[in-house]
Design a protein around this motif. Structure first.
Motif, PDB file in Angstrom:
ATOM      1  N   PRO A   1       0.796  -1.235   0.000  1.00  0.00           N
ATOM      2  CA  PRO A   1       0.000   0.000   0.000  1.00  0.00           C
ATOM      3  C   PRO A   1       0.829   1.286   0.000  1.00  0.00           C
ATOM      4  CG  PRO A   1      -0.020  -1.004   2.178  1.00  0.00           C
ATOM      5  CD  PRO A   1       0.684  -1.968   1.280  1.00  0.00           C
ATOM      6  N   ARG A   2       2.118   1.201   0.340  1.00  0.00           N
ATOM      7  CA  ARG A   2       2.936   2.415   0.432  1.00  0.00           C
ATOM      8  C   ARG A   2       4.254   2.229  -0.311  1.00  0.00           C
ATOM      9  NH1 ARG A   2       0.934   1.023   5.310  1.00  0.00           N
ATOM     10  NH2 ARG A   2      -0.682   2.373   6.216  1.00  0.00           N
TER      11      ARG A   2
ATOM     12  N   ASP B   1       4.792   2.204  -8.723  1.00  0.00           N
ATOM     13  CA  ASP B   1       4.276   3.143  -9.713  1.00  0.00           C
ATOM     14  C   ASP B   1       4.286   4.583  -9.209  1.00  0.00           C
ATOM     15  OD1 ASP B   1       2.334   2.725  -7.812  1.00  0.00           O
ATOM     16  OD2 ASP B   1       0.752   2.166  -9.226  1.00  0.00           O
ATOM     17  N   GLU B   2       4.980   4.834  -8.099  1.00  0.00           N
ATOM     18  CA  GLU B   2       5.104   6.183  -7.575  1.00  0.00           C
ATOM     19  C   GLU B   2       6.476   6.755  -7.918  1.00  0.00           C
ATOM     20  OE1 GLU B   2       2.184   5.591  -3.660  1.00  0.00           O
ATOM     21  OE2 GLU B   2       4.359   5.825  -3.399  1.00  0.00           O
TER      22      GLU B   2
ATOM     23  N   LEU C   1      12.727   2.825  -6.394  1.00  0.00           N
ATOM     24  CA  LEU C   1      13.852   2.058  -6.915  1.00  0.00           C
ATOM     25  C   LEU C   1      13.757   0.627  -6.388  1.00  0.00           C
ATOM     26  CD1 LEU C   1      16.801   4.588  -6.396  1.00  0.00           C
ATOM     27  CD2 LEU C   1      15.697   3.960  -8.567  1.00  0.00           C
ATOM     28  N   PRO C   2      14.095  -0.361  -7.210  1.00  0.00           N
ATOM     29  CA  PRO C   2      14.083  -1.743  -6.724  1.00  0.00           C
ATOM     30  C   PRO C   2      15.055  -1.905  -5.566  1.00  0.00           C
ATOM     31  CG  PRO C   2      14.321  -1.667  -9.127  1.00  0.00           C
ATOM     32  CD  PRO C   2      14.498  -0.270  -8.632  1.00  0.00           C
TER      33      PRO C   2
ATOM     34  N   ARG D   1       0.535  -7.066 -13.170  1.00  0.00           N
ATOM     35  CA  ARG D   1       1.208  -5.935 -12.524  1.00  0.00           C
ATOM     36  C   ARG D   1       2.697  -6.215 -12.497  1.00  0.00           C
ATOM     37  NH1 ARG D   1      -2.670  -6.911  -8.824  1.00  0.00           N
ATOM     38  NH2 ARG D   1      -1.193  -7.422  -7.169  1.00  0.00           N
ATOM     39  N   PHE D   2       3.449  -5.285 -13.002  1.00  0.00           N
ATOM     40  CA  PHE D   2       4.897  -5.435 -13.020  1.00  0.00           C
ATOM     41  C   PHE D   2       5.514  -4.071 -13.280  1.00  0.00           C
ATOM     42  CE2 PHE D   2       3.393  -5.979 -17.339  1.00  0.00           C
ATOM     43  CZ  PHE D   2       4.265  -5.207 -18.088  1.00  0.00           C
TER      44      PHE D   2
END
Length: 342
Positions: free
Chosen positions: A126-127, A131-132, A136-137, A254-255
């Motif tokens: 949720p945070r 997509d924000e 970064l991975p 989703r990815f």
């Protein structure tokens, strides 16, 4: 060419003469729900507004108990609880968590409802989402640290007493099973209202019972993978959703991409990494949608060979779609093959 999947057991309950289909729908769990039912199967006292409200209440209860997006949910409170504290669980929450832990054990941890911290780390919670802006991975050492911490954060679940112990920092995530449970709740509610001919859907997971006014079952198309090369894609498959549920887990939904690397939203709890096993999707057909939902996720994480072995061991009707470089290759478990109308 279309292929057809038929249930092994067919109810002798027929649709009432002159019945008409009624459609109801709403929103829940960040997605939509819909119900198609035979109107004449409804008790006279149940108006459309009453039935709509009753169905929505079933799903609102799932959110209030099991949403990891809400700090006010029972799950949200458990995730923030003090180390070593025991917590009483609502009956439905306990049922879902107990089954999730069963699938976790049977799959060797390929599915794990206690892996919420890993899901959050990869931006699918949720945070601090993928997509924000600025996401970064995570670095490898961060993943390794979280995996090592999980060894000391084991859930203690006392099913007879309907309670669980928070070891400290454990993050439950039931998103891979909650929609399926929501579908089952809607089906049980309709049954309780004397409605036995319906098609229920929550976010793409489905369950059907009875038949349509013309006597035909509720036909649904098994989910195809978007963007597939039609010359290399298996033929469409229709399922008679009669006393059955169906759920699909796929890495294409989703990815995110970081350079040339594609990261799936499905995380392997054993490695702490998004799956990269070339499975595009796994579909499971089962009497209970909660079971279809959880098993499809576990089989997806395991990959084709180990996933097929588990499907056969558990007696699951499963369909695997795997990328093969030119399109998609289909593999069916023996229980799925037994449903084919040939």
């Amino acid at each position: 060419m279309r292929r057809v999947l038929l249930p092994q057991h067919i109810s002798d309950q027929v649709a009432p003469p002159g019945a008409a289909i009624r459609d109801l729908r709403g929103l829940t769990m960040g997605t939509s729900w819909s119900v198609r039912l035979l109107e004449s199967a409804m008790p006279g006292r149940a108006g459309s507004a009453d039935l709509q409200q009753g169905l929505q209440q079933q799903l609102d209860l799932v959110v209030a108990q099991m949403s990891h997006w809400s700090d006010a949910s029972d799950l949200g409170r458990f995730n923030r609880a003090e180390p070593g504290s025991w917590h009483s669980l609502p009956a439905a929450f306990c049922e879902v968590l107990g089954f999730a832990m069963h699938v976790s054990q049977a799959s060797g941890g390929a599915y794990d409802p206690c892996a919420g911290a890993l899901v959050n780390l990869w931006g699918f919670g949720p945070r601090k989402r993928y997509d924000e802006p600025g996401f970064l991975p995570p670095k490898d050492d961060t993943v390794t640290l979280l995996l090592s911490q999980r060894q000391s954060r084991r859930l203690e679940l006392d099913l007879p007493a309907r309670r669980a112990r928070q070891p400290g920092g454990l993050q439950l995530d039931l998103s891979a099973i909650a929609k399926g449970h929501g579908v089952d709740r809607l089906a049980r509610y309709l049954d309780s209202q004397g409605i036995h001919h319906y098609l229920v859907e929550v976010g793409g997971e489905l369950r059907g019972a009875g038949s349509k006014p013309d006597g035909q079952p509720w036909w649904v198309m098994l989910e195809q993978v978007d963007g597939a090369d039609t010359t290399q894609h298996p033929a469409e498959m229709l399922l008679a959703l009669h006393g059955l549920s169906v759920a699909t887990s796929g890495d294409y939904r989703r990815f995110f991409e970081d350079g040339t690397v594609r990261f799936s939203h499905t995380i392997d709890p054993r490695s702490g990494m998004p799956i990269a096993n070339q499975l595009a999707s796994v579909t499971v057909v089962h009497a209970e949608c909660m079971a279809a939902d959880a098993w499809s996720t576990a089989l997806t994480v395991l990959g084709l060979d180990a996933g097929m072995a588990l499907a056969e061991e558990q007696g699951l009707a499963a369909r695997f779609l795997q990328r093969d470089g030119h399109g998609y290759h289909e593999t069916l478990s023996s229980h799925m093959l037994a449903m084919l109308d040939e």
